[in-house]
Design a protein around this motif. Sequence first.
Motif, PDB file in Angstrom:
ATOM      1  N   ASP A 176       1.027   4.238  -2.812  1.00  0.00           N
ATOM      2  CA  ASP A 176       0.925   5.650  -2.447  1.00  0.00           C
ATOM      3  C   ASP A 176       2.108   6.454  -2.992  1.00  0.00           C
ATOM      4  O   ASP A 176       1.926   7.549  -3.533  1.00  0.00           O
ATOM      5  CB  ASP A 176       0.855   5.822  -0.924  1.00  0.00           C
ATOM      6  N   GLN A 177       3.314   5.913  -2.856  1.00  0.00           N
ATOM      7  CA  GLN A 177       4.499   6.611  -3.356  1.00  0.00           C
ATOM      8  C   GLN A 177       4.463   6.750  -4.872  1.00  0.00           C
ATOM      9  O   GLN A 177       4.792   7.807  -5.416  1.00  0.00           O
ATOM     10  CB  GLN A 177       5.766   5.878  -2.922  1.00  0.00           C
ATOM     11  N   ALA A 178       4.063   5.701  -5.549  1.00  0.00           N
ATOM     12  CA  ALA A 178       3.975   5.759  -7.009  1.00  0.00           C
ATOM     13  C   ALA A 178       2.934   6.789  -7.441  1.00  0.00           C
ATOM     14  O   ALA A 178       3.149   7.558  -8.379  1.00  0.00           O
ATOM     15  CB  ALA A 178       3.634   4.387  -7.584  1.00  0.00           C
ATOM     16  N   GLU A 179       1.805   6.824  -6.726  1.00  0.00           N
ATOM     17  CA  GLU A 179       0.761   7.790  -7.069  1.00  0.00           C
ATOM     18  C   GLU A 179       1.253   9.220  -6.858  1.00  0.00           C
ATOM     19  O   GLU A 179       0.992  10.107  -7.677  1.00  0.00           O
ATOM     20  CB  GLU A 179      -0.498   7.522  -6.252  1.00  0.00           C
ATOM     21  N   LYS A 180       1.991   9.461  -5.785  1.00  0.00           N
ATOM     22  CA  LYS A 180       2.550  10.801  -5.545  1.00  0.00           C
ATOM     23  C   LYS A 180       3.534  11.182  -6.646  1.00  0.00           C
ATOM     24  O   LYS A 180       3.537  12.319  -7.119  1.00  0.00           O
ATOM     25  CB  LYS A 180       3.235  10.859  -4.183  1.00  0.00           C
ATOM     26  N   ALA A 181       4.369  10.246  -7.062  1.00  0.00           N
ATOM     27  CA  ALA A 181       5.333  10.520  -8.127  1.00  0.00           C
ATOM     28  C   ALA A 181       4.615  10.866  -9.428  1.00  0.00           C
ATOM     29  O   ALA A 181       4.984  11.828 -10.115  1.00  0.00           O
ATOM     30  CB  ALA A 181       6.252   9.309  -8.329  1.00  0.00           C
ATOM     31  N   ARG A 213      -4.972  -0.647  -4.810  1.00  0.00           N
ATOM     32  CA  ARG A 213      -5.292  -0.569  -3.380  1.00  0.00           C
ATOM     33  C   ARG A 213      -6.329  -1.628  -2.986  1.00  0.00           C
ATOM     34  O   ARG A 213      -6.222  -2.247  -1.942  1.00  0.00           O
ATOM     35  CB  ARG A 213      -5.811   0.812  -3.025  1.00  0.00           C
ATOM     36  N   GLU A 233       0.825  -1.207   0.000  1.00  0.00           N
ATOM     37  CA  GLU A 233       0.000   0.000   0.000  1.00  0.00           C
ATOM     38  C   GLU A 233       0.861   1.259   0.000  1.00  0.00           C
ATOM     39  O   GLU A 233       0.571   2.221  -0.722  1.00  0.00           O
ATOM     40  CB  GLU A 233      -0.942  -0.009   1.205  1.00  0.00           C
ATOM     41  N   LYS A 234       1.935   1.260   0.768  1.00  0.00           N
ATOM     42  CA  LYS A 234       2.850   2.416   0.779  1.00  0.00           C
ATOM     43  C   LYS A 234       3.510   2.605  -0.581  1.00  0.00           C
ATOM     44  O   LYS A 234       3.694   3.733  -1.039  1.00  0.00           O
ATOM     45  CB  LYS A 234       3.907   2.246   1.870  1.00  0.00           C
ATOM     46  N   THR A 235       3.835   1.498  -1.230  1.00  0.00           N
ATOM     47  CA  THR A 235       4.441   1.573  -2.555  1.00  0.00           C
ATOM     48  C   THR A 235       3.465   2.184  -3.564  1.00  0.00           C
ATOM     49  O   THR A 235       3.844   3.028  -4.374  1.00  0.00           O
ATOM     50  CB  THR A 235       4.902   0.174  -3.018  1.00  0.00           C
TER      51      THR A 235
END
Length: 117
Positions: free
Chosen positions: A21-26, A68, A17-19
Motif C-alpha cells: 500500500d505504501q509503495a503504491e501511494k508513493a 496483494r 500488505e501495508k508495504t
Amino acid sequence: MTEPKLEVPAELRDLAEKTVDQAEKAFGMFFDAANKSIASIPAPGTEMAKQALSLTEQNLKAAFEHARKLVHATDLQEAMRIQSDFLKSQFTNAGEHMRQITGGMMTTAKDATKGKF
C-alpha cells in the motif's frame, strides 16, 4: 500427498500488505507529478509521453494487485496459479500496449509530416 500450507504469520502478511500500500501511494504521487510535468514536453512528444506514462501506470497497478493476491496465498499451488494468471495477463497487455504505442507513433508521424509533401 497434500499440498503444504504456507505458514506465514498474520503479522507478516499485514506488514507485507501495508508495504505494498505504501509503495503504491508513493508511485501514485510520482505519477501525479509526472502527469503535471508532461505539459512542458514540446509537441508532438506530449501525446506519446502521456501514453507511455499511462501504460506504465497500468502495469504498476497490475503488479501491486498481483502482490496483494500473493500476500494472501495459502499454499504453493495457489501462489503458482496467481503467478501464472499474472504472467498471462501481462503478456496479453504487452501485446495491446505495443499496438497502442505503434498506432500512436504512426499518428504522430503523420501529423508531423502534414503539409510538408
